[in-house]
Design an enzyme around this catalytic site. Structure first.
Site, PDB file in Angstrom:
ATOM      1  N   CYS A  85       0.837  -1.202   0.000  1.00  0.00           N
ATOM      2  CA  CYS A  85       0.000   0.000   0.000  1.00  0.00           C
ATOM      3  C   CYS A  85       0.879   1.262   0.000  1.00  0.00           C
ATOM      4  O   CYS A  85       1.535   1.557  -0.981  1.00  0.00           O
ATOM      5  CB  CYS A  85      -0.966  -0.034   1.179  1.00  0.00           C
ATOM      6  SG  CYS A  85      -2.361   1.118   1.019  1.00  0.00           S
ATOM      7  N   HIS A 201      -3.270  -5.610   1.112  1.00  0.00           N
ATOM      8  CA  HIS A 201      -2.549  -5.894   2.353  1.00  0.00           C
ATOM      9  C   HIS A 201      -2.568  -7.379   2.703  1.00  0.00           C
ATOM     10  O   HIS A 201      -3.424  -7.821   3.484  1.00  0.00           O
ATOM     11  CB  HIS A 201      -3.204  -5.138   3.515  1.00  0.00           C
ATOM     12  CG  HIS A 201      -3.020  -3.664   3.506  1.00  0.00           C
ATOM     13  ND1 HIS A 201      -1.979  -3.034   4.162  1.00  0.00           N
ATOM     14  CD2 HIS A 201      -3.752  -2.678   2.939  1.00  0.00           C
ATOM     15  CE1 HIS A 201      -2.079  -1.719   4.002  1.00  0.00           C
ATOM     16  NE2 HIS A 201      -3.142  -1.476   3.268  1.00  0.00           N
ATOM     17  N   GLU A 203      -0.641  -8.820   4.734  1.00  0.00           N
ATOM     18  CA  GLU A 203      -0.342  -8.927   6.162  1.00  0.00           C
ATOM     19  C   GLU A 203      -1.587  -8.802   7.028  1.00  0.00           C
ATOM     20  O   GLU A 203      -1.592  -9.191   8.202  1.00  0.00           O
ATOM     21  CB  GLU A 203       0.711  -7.878   6.565  1.00  0.00           C
ATOM     22  CG  GLU A 203       0.222  -6.465   6.740  1.00  0.00           C
ATOM     23  CD  GLU A 203      -0.012  -5.686   5.457  1.00  0.00           C
ATOM     24  OE1 GLU A 203      -0.221  -4.454   5.541  1.00  0.00           O
ATOM     25  OE2 GLU A 203       0.013  -6.287   4.367  1.00  0.00           O
TER      26      GLU A 203
END
Length: 228
Positions: A85, A201, A203
């Site tokens: 991002c 994302h 993660e």
């Protein structure tokens, strides 16, 4: 393999990246933006957030943080580097990956789960991923990928497109494109394939407690590839 997560003023996904890596048993440290020492890290992560409040352009100020001198040198030596991002925006501003990230076509911040399909068959982040749709969160206002025609051709010819936005069935369509990115591009790498950028994302989809581990699959592929 030691990971370092760079923290800029305004980063808000740095702990997400740390938590995801630690869940997978990886040693990881945080690297402050004013430092000049990568602490022996083999793989550097630029996290999401709003570095320096996104003044000027997203990533434009962070690109000149003191630590970026070392990050750029690390990448130029062939070291591994990934941006999620805002981290992708910083990579683009630093010319470490081709293209730019522009304001979403709807001129709004978008925060939702979307679907990605891996593209490159020789970039380590995607090479061994199944060619299916992965559900990954996205959260950005300036994620519309843009590059000129020659750059797009080069990206496609060299296998540098990592992911494209798709629908749940893996179909790449205009309706599945959340931000207007050219050719539904959601992530790219550099020509040497050691620097990676993606807007969604992974993660944030790595912990089973969150009910979605598609992001962990992507991160585990990254780990397997770099540890060979």
């Amino acid at each position: 393999m030691k990971f370092g997560v760079v923290v800029f003023p305004g980063s808000n996904c740095d702990q997400d990246a740390v938590d995801a890596l630690e869940l997978m048993g990886q040693p990881v440290v945080k690297l402050w933006h004013k430092d000049h020492d990568l602490q022996g890290c083999d793989f550097i992560i630029l996290p999401g957030g709003f570095s320096y409040g996104d003044y000027l352009r997203t990533g434009a100020v962070a690109r000149f943080s003191p630590i970026m001198t070392e990050v750029i040198a690390h990448a130029n030596r062939g070291g591994y580097l990934i941006g999620f991002c805002n981290g992708f925006q910083i990579l683009a501003e630093a010319n470490l990956v081709p293209g730019v990230l522009l304001r979403n076509t709807n001129q709004q911040y978008i925060c939702k789960n979307i679907y990605l399909r891996p593209e490159s068959t020789d970039a380590l982040l995607t090479a061994d991923l199944d060619r299916r749709a992965y559900k990954i969160p996205m959260a950005h206002g300036e994620g519309r990928y843009f590059a000129d025609a020659d750059t797009l051709k080069s990206l496609n010819d060299n296998g540098q497109v990592l992911f494209r936005y798709c629908d749940e069935a893996g179909n790449i369509t205009d309706n599945a494109n959340p931000n207007g990115s050219l050719e539904n591009i959601a992530g790219v790498c550099n020509a040497n394939k050691n620097v990676f950028g993606m807007m969604p994302h992974p993660e944030r989809a790595a912990d089973p407690m969150l009910g979605n581990t598609d992001g962990r699959i992507i991160l585990e592929q990254m780990l397997r590839a770099v540890m060979v």
